[in-house]
Design an enzyme around this catalytic site. Structure first.
Site, PDB file in Angstrom:
ATOM      1  N   LYS A  13       0.854  -1.191   0.000  1.00 11.04           N
ATOM      2  CA  LYS A  13       0.000   0.000   0.000  1.00 11.04           C
ATOM      3  C   LYS A  13       0.892   1.244   0.000  1.00 11.04           C
ATOM      4  O   LYS A  13       1.347   1.646  -1.063  1.00 11.04           O
ATOM      5  CB  LYS A  13      -0.974  -0.095   1.167  1.00 11.04           C
ATOM      6  CG  LYS A  13      -1.807  -1.406   1.029  1.00 11.04           C
ATOM      7  CD  LYS A  13      -2.977  -1.498   1.928  1.00 11.04           C
ATOM      8  CE  LYS A  13      -3.559  -2.878   2.023  1.00 11.04           C
ATOM      9  NZ  LYS A  13      -4.323  -3.353   0.894  1.00 11.04           N
TER      10      LYS A  13
ATOM     11  N   THR B 261       5.375 -21.669   1.086  1.00 11.80           N
ATOM     12  CA  THR B 261       5.091 -20.897  -0.132  1.00 11.80           C
ATOM     13  C   THR B 261       6.365 -20.251  -0.648  1.00 11.80           C
ATOM     14  O   THR B 261       7.306 -20.005   0.124  1.00 11.80           O
ATOM     15  CB  THR B 261       4.004 -19.829   0.162  1.00 11.80           C
ATOM     16  OG1 THR B 261       3.540 -19.287  -1.065  1.00 11.80           O
ATOM     17  CG2 THR B 261       4.506 -18.691   1.025  1.00 11.80           C
TER      18      THR B 261
END
Ligand SMILES: Cc1ncc(COP(=O)(O)O)c(C=O)c1O
Length: 405
Positions: free
Chosen positions: A249, A278
């Protein structure tokens, strides 16, 4: 044979009837041209629009130094990271970024994740499992990723009314002081833009011997003297035990992180499923995030311009009688109400005025509170601001007239 597709379609039809079916607005946000962007209305047609709802709050995704860092790192390291952090996917930029975030938050250590979502989910589920009798106290307006992490963990949890310190205290005081507890909140709530009562939360955490976990996703880059968040702005970094944030952001890149004591970070590193299983963020993106963090530690220009623009936007909305939710943050929420109406409202803004605001629907906000969430950036001009306020005024008044007729 079950008719699976029919079952899926039934749900989708219902979503469309409710006005809650998500339609994407494909954009090209070009370097040097923001907040203008090209809206790809269909395959062979494009229209220029002004973006008013990005989370790239400071336009750091287009910052020349950040883009250069990204390009140079991509030339050096290539595209992918090559693996999970444990198996060939820890690059040198990962270490530098983790050192930087620990330093920024005045903590011993930090740990990067592939997203802010993964950071909340992984950290909170791991923390929930850390003790046999852990209880997490979670604010009712916490993000889906926090809720998911808390639910995934094996510990108990209790939801306290949004920002209601009395309710939190009523719940927490029932547990013995020796029982492990964690309070999970968000420093800047993303939809209505209100702040957590961080001072009170620090006091309660201390009084009841609880860990305090703060999601600073919507504060990083914009709040604090070095963009170091609301906890830093309030000088509370040493009272907040775990800070979570992201690079997607205010920093204009991608990825998430948690920062805290050496032990808690090593524990999360060792037990958080969404961290372990991951592929890590690519090194070039990691380097770009690092550049963005370092840039915003030194430069206040973007923050100052952002806050000037926030004030100008709020003034313009008042001037044009556009009601918005009162808060002290950079997020400006205008409640429209009714999913279908909110969708039509945004479609008209886009098509007739070239203004892109995305409808925010249930479950992100409660039913009936459908809204537009205006996020101004340093790049929006005074002319754009009054254009937006006028357009909102015209459309809102049209609806009032319809209702009155
Ligand atoms: C409060 C809050 N926390 C966490 C996240 C997840 O961050 P990310 O987009 O990096 O996955 C969001 C995302 O929108 C958010 O609003």
């Amino acid at each position: 044979m079950l008719n699976y597709n029919q079952a899926f379609n039934t749900q989708l039809v219902k979503l469309k009837e409710d006005g809650r079916y998500r339609e994407f607005v494909p954009l090209s946000r070009m370097m040097g041209d923001f907040p203008h962007a090209l809206w790809h209305c269909n395959e062979d047609q494009q229209k220029e629009v002004i973006v008013w709802c990005t989370n790239d709050y400071l336009n750091m995704s287009h910052n020349k130094q950040v883009v250069r860092a990204f390009q140079e790192a991509a030339q050096y390291y290539g595209v992918g990271s090559g693996g999970t952090r444990n198996i060939a996917g820890t690059s040198y930029p990962h270490l530098l970024l983790e050192k930087e975030m620990a330093d920024l938050h005045k903590k011993d250590a930090s740990l990067t994740f592939s997203s802010g979502y993964a950071a909340n989910e992984g950290a909170l589920s791991a923390l929930s499992n850390a003790f046999k009798d852990m209880t997490i106290f979670s604010d009712a307006k916490n993000h889906a990723s926090m809720i998911q992490g808390i639910r995934e963990g094996k510990g108990k949890y209790q939801i306290f009314k949004h920002n209601d310190m009395d309710h939190l205290e009523t719940l927490i005081q029932d547990l013995p002081l020796t029982q492990p507890k964690l309070i999970a909140v968000t420093s800047v709530y993303p939809m209505l833009g209100d702040f957590a009562k961080l001072e009170d939360l620090c006091d309660l955490a201390e009084k009841y011997n609880a860990l305090l976990y703060v999601d600073e996703v919507h504060a990083m880059g914009m709040y604090g003297p070095e963009g170091d968040g609301l906890t830093a702005q309030l000088n509370l970094q040493d009272k907040v035990h775990i800070i979570q944030g992201n690079f997607a952001k205010g920093y204009g890149a991608i990825g998430g992180y948690v920062a805290g004591s050496a032990s808690v970070i090593d524990y999360i590193r060792s037990f958080a499923s969404s961290f372990i299983f991951t592929t890590s963020i690519p090194p070039a993106t990691t380097q770009a995030a690092l550049e963005s963090v370092q840039y915003l530690r030194k430069s206040s220009v973007e923050r100052e311009k952002l806050w000037q623009n926030v004030a100008l936007l709020k003034d313009a909305l008042r001037h044009y009688n556009v009601p918005f939710v009162k808060n002290d943050s950079h997020i400006v929420a205008v409640i429209i109400g009714g999913a279908s109406y909110c969708k039509q409202f945004c479609d008209r803004l886009l098509i007739e005025y070239g203004i892109y605001l995305q409808p925010i629907n249930y479950p992100t906000v409660p039913l009936g509170q459908e809204m537009v969430r205006i996020t101004i950036t340093p790049e929006h001009t005074l002319e754009m601001i009054s254009g937006l306020a006028q357009a909102l005024n015209e459309l809102l008044n049209e609806n009032t007239k319809l209702e009155a007729a």
